[in-house]
Design an enzyme around this catalytic site. Structure first.
Site, PDB file in Angstrom:
ATOM      1  N   GLU A 102      -7.331  -3.404  -0.196  1.00  0.00           N
ATOM      2  CA  GLU A 102      -7.263  -4.867  -0.193  1.00  0.00           C
ATOM      3  C   GLU A 102      -8.491  -5.462   0.478  1.00  0.00           C
ATOM      4  OE1 GLU A 102      -3.568  -7.203  -0.066  1.00  0.00           O
ATOM      5  OE2 GLU A 102      -2.757  -5.442   0.985  1.00  0.00           O
ATOM      6  N   VAL A 126      -3.889   1.381   1.237  1.00  0.00           N
ATOM      7  CA  VAL A 126      -3.696   0.140   0.485  1.00  0.00           C
ATOM      8  C   VAL A 126      -4.378  -1.021   1.209  1.00  0.00           C
ATOM      9  CG1 VAL A 126      -1.985  -1.557  -0.291  1.00  0.00           C
ATOM     10  CG2 VAL A 126      -1.611   0.881  -0.719  1.00  0.00           C
ATOM     11  N   GLY A 127      -4.240  -1.070   2.529  1.00  0.00           N
ATOM     12  CA  GLY A 127      -4.908  -2.118   3.291  1.00  0.00           C
ATOM     13  C   GLY A 127      -6.416  -2.052   3.174  1.00  0.00           C
ATOM     14  N   ALA A 156      -2.755   7.480   6.002  1.00  0.00           N
ATOM     15  CA  ALA A 156      -1.492   7.033   5.418  1.00  0.00           C
ATOM     16  C   ALA A 156      -1.750   6.175   4.188  1.00  0.00           C
ATOM     17  CB  ALA A 156      -0.698   6.241   6.443  1.00  0.00           C
ATOM     18  N   THR A 157      -0.904   6.318   3.195  1.00  0.00           N
ATOM     19  CA  THR A 157      -1.023   5.514   1.979  1.00  0.00           C
ATOM     20  C   THR A 157      -0.970   4.027   2.306  1.00  0.00           C
ATOM     21  OG1 THR A 157      -0.024   7.295   0.686  1.00  0.00           O
ATOM     22  CG2 THR A 157      -0.037   5.103  -0.310  1.00  0.00           C
ATOM     23  N   HIS A 191      -2.596   7.897  -4.788  1.00  0.00           N
ATOM     24  CA  HIS A 191      -3.133   8.500  -3.557  1.00  0.00           C
ATOM     25  C   HIS A 191      -3.146   9.995  -3.832  1.00  0.00           C
ATOM     26  CE1 HIS A 191      -3.241   8.549   1.140  1.00  0.00           C
ATOM     27  NE2 HIS A 191      -4.266   9.176   0.574  1.00  0.00           N
TER      28      HIS A 191
END
Length: 140
Positions: A50, A46-47, A41-42, A76
């Site tokens: 980060e 992202v996590g 999942a996008t 993505h």
């Protein structure tokens, strides 16, 4: 922040994608997400980005400091299936005051899956938590 926090610092983090980081698991209460394909999942991507940027800063922050994400601008571009390993390369491209900007590239075994920029703000944990406590008290 230490004076070692300068543009050019790089770090690569590897993440093995488990089955529970796919789109249907992002917000399982959403039937729209639940019906989507079993690919990274996008939101989780992202996590992971980060996390790689946070790791890049290890050794460059003073005691009591940490960073919070303030801006994300990443693509993505390609799906990643569970069992694949994502390598996120993060490079510090600017340090302006307490703001650190990273350029990132993420790839799996098959393709570049993401490129872009991420910005993090350096904060002092105790001061930040004191401000949160004031907000919480004002909201009650």
């Amino acid at each position: 922040m230490k004076d070692t926090l300068i543009p050019g610092i790089t770090h690569t983090m590897h993440y093995a994608v488990p089955e529970n980081r796919t789109v249907p698991n992002l917000l399982p209460e959403s039937p729209d997400f639940a019906s989507m394909p079993e690919v990274l999942a996008t939101g989780y991507l992202v996590g992971i980005i980060e996390w790689a940027c946070i790791e890049t800063l290890h050794g460059h922050l003073d005691d009591g400091e940490l960073t919070l994400g303030t801006h994300v601008d990443v693509s993505h571009d390609s799906p990643t299936v569970p069992g694949s390993t994502v390598a996120v390369a993060a490079t510090v491209v600017s340090v302006e005051g307490r703001s650190v900007t990273f350029e990132i590239e993420a790839r799996d075994e098959h393709a570049v899956i993401s490129t872009g920029r991420h910005r993090r703000g350096v904060i002092v944990r105790d001061r930040f938590e004191a401000r949160l406590a004031q907000r919480d008290g004002a909201a009650r």
